[in-house]
Scaffold this active site. Structure first.
Site, PDB file in Angstrom:
ATOM      1  N   ASP A  49       6.486 -62.603 -23.453  1.00 44.73           N
ATOM      2  CA  ASP A  49       5.900 -62.607 -22.126  1.00 44.73           C
ATOM      3  C   ASP A  49       6.989 -62.844 -21.083  1.00 44.73           C
ATOM      4  O   ASP A  49       7.636 -63.886 -21.082  1.00 44.73           O
ATOM      5  CB  ASP A  49       4.838 -63.697 -22.028  1.00 44.73           C
ATOM      6  CG  ASP A  49       4.203 -63.755 -20.652  1.00 44.73           C
ATOM      7  OD1 ASP A  49       3.668 -62.725 -20.212  1.00 44.73           O
ATOM      8  OD2 ASP A  49       4.253 -64.825 -20.013  1.00 44.73           O
ATOM      9  N   TYR A  54      10.050 -64.697 -13.026  1.00 45.62           N
ATOM     10  CA  TYR A  54      10.795 -65.617 -13.889  1.00 45.62           C
ATOM     11  C   TYR A  54      12.305 -65.435 -13.760  1.00 45.62           C
ATOM     12  O   TYR A  54      13.068 -66.316 -14.158  1.00 45.62           O
ATOM     13  CB  TYR A  54      10.399 -65.430 -15.358  1.00 45.62           C
ATOM     14  CG  TYR A  54       8.943 -65.669 -15.684  1.00 45.62           C
ATOM     15  CD1 TYR A  54       8.092 -66.303 -14.785  1.00 45.62           C
ATOM     16  CD2 TYR A  54       8.419 -65.248 -16.895  1.00 45.62           C
ATOM     17  CE1 TYR A  54       6.764 -66.510 -15.095  1.00 45.62           C
ATOM     18  CE2 TYR A  54       7.087 -65.448 -17.212  1.00 45.62           C
ATOM     19  CZ  TYR A  54       6.259 -66.074 -16.308  1.00 45.62           C
ATOM     20  OH  TYR A  54       4.936 -66.264 -16.622  1.00 45.62           O
ATOM     21  N   LYS A  79       5.226 -58.843 -15.562  1.00 44.11           N
ATOM     22  CA  LYS A  79       4.302 -58.923 -14.436  1.00 44.11           C
ATOM     23  C   LYS A  79       5.035 -58.652 -13.126  1.00 44.11           C
ATOM     24  O   LYS A  79       6.199 -59.042 -12.978  1.00 44.11           O
ATOM     25  CB  LYS A  79       3.664 -60.325 -14.397  1.00 44.11           C
ATOM     26  CG  LYS A  79       2.837 -60.666 -15.623  1.00 44.11           C
ATOM     27  CD  LYS A  79       2.243 -62.056 -15.558  1.00 44.11           C
ATOM     28  CE  LYS A  79       3.234 -63.160 -15.882  1.00 44.11           C
ATOM     29  NZ  LYS A  79       3.679 -63.159 -17.283  1.00 44.11           N
ATOM     30  N   HIS A 114       0.681 -59.943 -11.043  1.00 43.46           N
ATOM     31  CA  HIS A 114       0.856 -61.378 -11.310  1.00 43.46           C
ATOM     32  C   HIS A 114      -0.198 -62.232 -10.596  1.00 43.46           C
ATOM     33  O   HIS A 114      -0.734 -63.175 -11.180  1.00 43.46           O
ATOM     34  CB  HIS A 114       2.262 -61.818 -10.881  1.00 43.46           C
ATOM     35  CG  HIS A 114       2.762 -63.011 -11.619  1.00 43.46           C
ATOM     36  ND1 HIS A 114       4.085 -63.192 -11.976  1.00 43.46           N
ATOM     37  CD2 HIS A 114       2.126 -64.107 -12.082  1.00 43.46           C
ATOM     38  CE1 HIS A 114       4.234 -64.326 -12.621  1.00 43.46           C
ATOM     39  NE2 HIS A 114       3.052 -64.920 -12.691  1.00 43.46           N
TER      40      HIS A 114
END
Length: 305
Positions: A49, A54, A79, A114
């Site tokens: 993931d 991130y 995402k 997201h």
């Protein structure tokens, strides 16, 4: 079981214990993301993931490359962040292209919105994901942090039944169990994936969880993971430590919670936890957009439970 990757620059408390010589990131503060990912793949995880937010996808790509695991054996998810969603289709497309370059792949198996950015922006972005799916850049389209009302907004804006999200990734754990929302999404055929499955380790000493763990001779993390598995929810644990990675994935064989255990865990969610979720939702749907810090366009009422 999916392996969750950490946001770039974030170091969990366990990172100091995980650090080994030659395994540290450039700051010397813990193992690098590429090393963590390679270790997770060696343990047996195959579902990774990621997310634009991130800021770790390049390191994840290096970890995959270093692992030697063929792309055909992996399920890669990412995402699109709110900034691109708010900017429009070209920014969404650019975000996916950046992800593909970073992960060193021609496609992702799952790509999600997201957060449901208001003013119709998440709907427009979602439709762009469908176009990229049809081009072969995405295998499956999903969403993250959607309420039932956000999902319904896709329906009322002419997203065909066959094009509706296959996945909704939301926080689920015994301390935030939104039963009505989860069961309704499942009834509609949407697979629920859980992030913060282990509550960042902050629930491991809660007496109810400890009691259930002791009853089965398991750890608190395994109890929380098994609780999700029995609810047909995809479980996304995170760890920088190999021993914890092995522990977290061991939730299938010779281990089942009974009805009494499940009921006890189901009732750990408080009204305060639900209200905290609602406040976070209202903040994050406009985070890093032109509406950041305001309530412009943000839902005032939605299904919390």
């Amino acid at each position: 079981v999916e392996f969750g990757t950490y946001k770039g620059g974030y170091l969990p408390p366990s990172s100091a214990q995980a650090q080994t010589e030659g395994d540290a990131n450039p700051s010397g503060a813990g193992p690098s993301a590429s090393t963590i990912v390679a270790s997770a793949l060696d343990v047996g995880y195959r579902f990774l993931d990621c997310a634009q937010f991130y800021n770790n996808e390049a390191d994840v790509g290096i970890g995959i490359q270093n692992s030697g695991v063929p792309r055909s054996e992996l399920f890669l998810a990412s995402k699109c962040w709110t900034t691109a969603i708010a900017e429009g289709p070209s920014a969404v497309r650019s975000a996916l292209c950046d992800t593909l370059d970073a992960l060193k792949t021609d496609y992702v198996d799952l790509y999600c919105i997201h957060w449901p950015v208001p003013h119709g922006r998440h709907v427009v972005a979602y439709k762009e994901l469908l176009k990229m799916r049809d081009e072969g850049l995405i295998r499956s389209v999903g969403v993250s942090n959607y309420t039932l009302e956000d999902y319904d907004e896709l329906v009322t804006n002419d997203v065909a039944e066959d094009d509706l999200p296959l996945v909704n990734q939301i926080e689920v754990n015994p301390l935030l169990y939104r039963k009505k929302t989860i069961e309704e999404f499942q009834r509609r055929g949407v697979l629920i994936q859980s992030y913060r499955s282990l509550r960042d380790g902050k629930a491991f000493e809660i007496p109810t969880i400890v009691d259930v763990a002791n009853k089965h001779g398991r750890t608190a993390a395994q109890v929380m993971g098994r609780w999700l598995v029995q609810k047909n929810i995809v479980y996304i644990p995170k760890s920088v430590r190999r021993d914890r990675m092995e522990e977290n994935i061991d939730v299938f064989d010779d281990f089942e919670l009974d009805d009494e255990d499940v009921t006890k865990l189901d009732h750990l969610t408080t009204d305060d936890a639900l209200e905290t979720f609602a406040q976070l939702y209202r903040k994050c749907v406009v985070r890093d957009t032109q509406w950041d810090g305001t309530t412009d366009g943000v839902r005032t009422t939605f299904t919390i439970h």
